[in-house]
Design a protein around this motif. Sequence first.
Motif, PDB file in Angstrom:
ATOM      1  N   GLU A 152     -53.474  -1.460 -80.627  1.00 11.17           N
ATOM      2  CA  GLU A 152     -54.299  -0.892 -79.871  1.00 11.17           C
ATOM      3  C   GLU A 152     -54.081  -0.510 -78.755  1.00 11.17           C
ATOM      4  O   GLU A 152     -52.828  -0.370 -78.493  1.00 11.17           O
ATOM      5  N   ASN A 153     -54.591   0.336 -77.988  1.00  6.24           N
ATOM      6  CA  ASN A 153     -54.961   1.001 -76.941  1.00  6.24           C
ATOM      7  C   ASN A 153     -54.322   1.222 -75.340  1.00  6.24           C
ATOM      8  O   ASN A 153     -55.879  -0.311 -75.282  1.00  6.24           O
ATOM      9  N   VAL A 154     -53.843   0.782 -74.569  1.00  6.90           N
ATOM     10  CA  VAL A 154     -54.672   0.153 -72.705  1.00  6.90           C
ATOM     11  C   VAL A 154     -54.299   0.748 -71.752  1.00  6.90           C
ATOM     12  O   VAL A 154     -53.536   2.131 -72.396  1.00  6.90           O
ATOM     13  N   GLU A 155     -55.061   1.456 -71.222  1.00  7.33           N
ATOM     14  CA  GLU A 155     -55.117   1.798 -70.009  1.00  7.33           C
ATOM     15  C   GLU A 155     -54.190   1.680 -68.802  1.00  7.33           C
ATOM     16  O   GLU A 155     -54.120   0.839 -68.417  1.00  7.33           O
ATOM     17  N   ARG A 156     -52.499   2.676 -68.971  1.00  8.17           N
ATOM     18  CA  ARG A 156     -51.777   2.216 -67.573  1.00  8.17           C
ATOM     19  C   ARG A 156     -52.226   3.081 -66.653  1.00  8.17           C
ATOM     20  O   ARG A 156     -52.124   4.019 -66.540  1.00  8.17           O
ATOM     21  N   VAL A 157     -52.873   2.402 -65.176  1.00  6.70           N
ATOM     22  CA  VAL A 157     -52.575   2.799 -64.168  1.00  6.70           C
ATOM     23  C   VAL A 157     -51.540   2.471 -63.294  1.00  6.70           C
ATOM     24  O   VAL A 157     -50.491   2.284 -63.005  1.00  6.70           O
ATOM     25  N   ARG A 158     -51.198   4.213 -62.594  1.00 12.21           N
ATOM     26  CA  ARG A 158     -50.557   4.301 -61.830  1.00 12.21           C
ATOM     27  C   ARG A 158     -50.779   4.588 -60.527  1.00 12.21           C
ATOM     28  O   ARG A 158     -51.885   4.412 -60.019  1.00 12.21           O
ATOM     29  N   LEU A 159     -49.495   3.547 -59.494  1.00  8.48           N
ATOM     30  CA  LEU A 159     -50.455   2.544 -58.045  1.00  8.48           C
ATOM     31  C   LEU A 159     -49.156   3.539 -56.878  1.00  8.48           C
ATOM     32  O   LEU A 159     -48.201   4.022 -57.865  1.00  8.48           O
ATOM     33  N   ASP A 160     -49.692   4.492 -56.049  1.00  8.09           N
ATOM     34  CA  ASP A 160     -48.745   4.409 -54.883  1.00  8.09           C
ATOM     35  C   ASP A 160     -48.633   3.574 -53.955  1.00  8.09           C
ATOM     36  O   ASP A 160     -49.111   2.679 -54.054  1.00  8.09           O
ATOM     37  N   GLN A 161     -46.689   3.906 -54.103  1.00  6.90           N
ATOM     38  CA  GLN A 161     -46.193   2.377 -53.422  1.00  6.90           C
ATOM     39  C   GLN A 161     -45.203   3.052 -52.196  1.00  6.90           C
ATOM     40  O   GLN A 161     -45.108   3.898 -52.438  1.00  6.90           O
ATOM     41  N   ARG A 162     -45.667   2.304 -50.943  1.00 14.66           N
ATOM     42  CA  ARG A 162     -45.996   2.668 -49.594  1.00 14.66           C
ATOM     43  C   ARG A 162     -44.705   2.068 -49.190  1.00 14.66           C
ATOM     44  O   ARG A 162     -45.043   0.516 -49.435  1.00 14.66           O
ATOM     45  N   SER A 163     -43.805   2.554 -48.121  1.00 18.40           N
ATOM     46  CA  SER A 163     -42.624   0.858 -48.067  1.00 18.40           C
ATOM     47  C   SER A 163     -43.086   0.779 -46.596  1.00 18.40           C
ATOM     48  O   SER A 163     -44.213   1.815 -45.526  1.00 18.40           O
ATOM     49  N   PHE A 164     -43.655  -1.052 -46.033  1.00 20.46           N
ATOM     50  CA  PHE A 164     -44.021  -1.115 -44.699  1.00 20.46           C
ATOM     51  C   PHE A 164     -42.912  -1.897 -44.169  1.00 20.46           C
ATOM     52  O   PHE A 164     -42.193  -2.808 -44.804  1.00 20.46           O
ATOM     53  N   GLN A 165     -43.473  -2.688 -43.074  1.00 18.54           N
ATOM     54  CA  GLN A 165     -42.923  -3.867 -42.988  1.00 18.54           C
ATOM     55  C   GLN A 165     -43.707  -5.407 -42.669  1.00 18.54           C
ATOM     56  O   GLN A 165     -45.064  -4.857 -41.406  1.00 18.54           O
TER      57      GLN A 165
END
Length: 189
Positions: free
Chosen positions: A59-72
């Motif tokens: 089976e193939n699945v779709e890997r999603v790329r997320l943008d990650q940003r630093s927060f306080q």
Amino acid sequence: MKISGNAIRPGMVIEHQGRLWRAVRIFHTQPGKGGAYLQVELRDLRSGTKLNERFRSAENVERVRLDQRSFQFLFRDGDQLTFMDTETFEQITLNTDAIGEEQIVFLQENMQVAIDFYEDEPISVQLPETVTLAVVEADPVVKGQTAASSFKPATLENGAKTLVPPHIEAGTRIVVNTADGSYVERAKD
């Protein structure tokens, strides 16, 4: 990006059944009859619901790329959490569902967190792997229990309960894993 079903790892975000899911736990299973598969515990990034799914290597699945940003983290107002971008100083407000019930107790003011964005929409909040907290209350050690490694219940300053080694007493600062609330070590500060 398409990946094979057996290439899923904990922490990955995939698109499945039209929704975004984070792989929480994986178990490789090879039954005596039939082909091997990957049992994956998934958590919906938007609603927080969990799903157990089996993926075979074909089976193939779709890997999603997320943008990650630093927060306080700034403050909590009811079910709303306010965060400030550490680069642009913009503030965003998210619902407590973005973190999850298990981890929200470890969120502290001024804590540095990572927020995942999908198409400029904040999806989830990633806490640091560990936090340092003080033990408020710990059960006394029972003599004779030291023959085997034993743990005793303790209450932390944020109200969370965990199991600690017998030598930990009230007032001691410890390091706790934010993923499952388990004791890691005595704080070095």
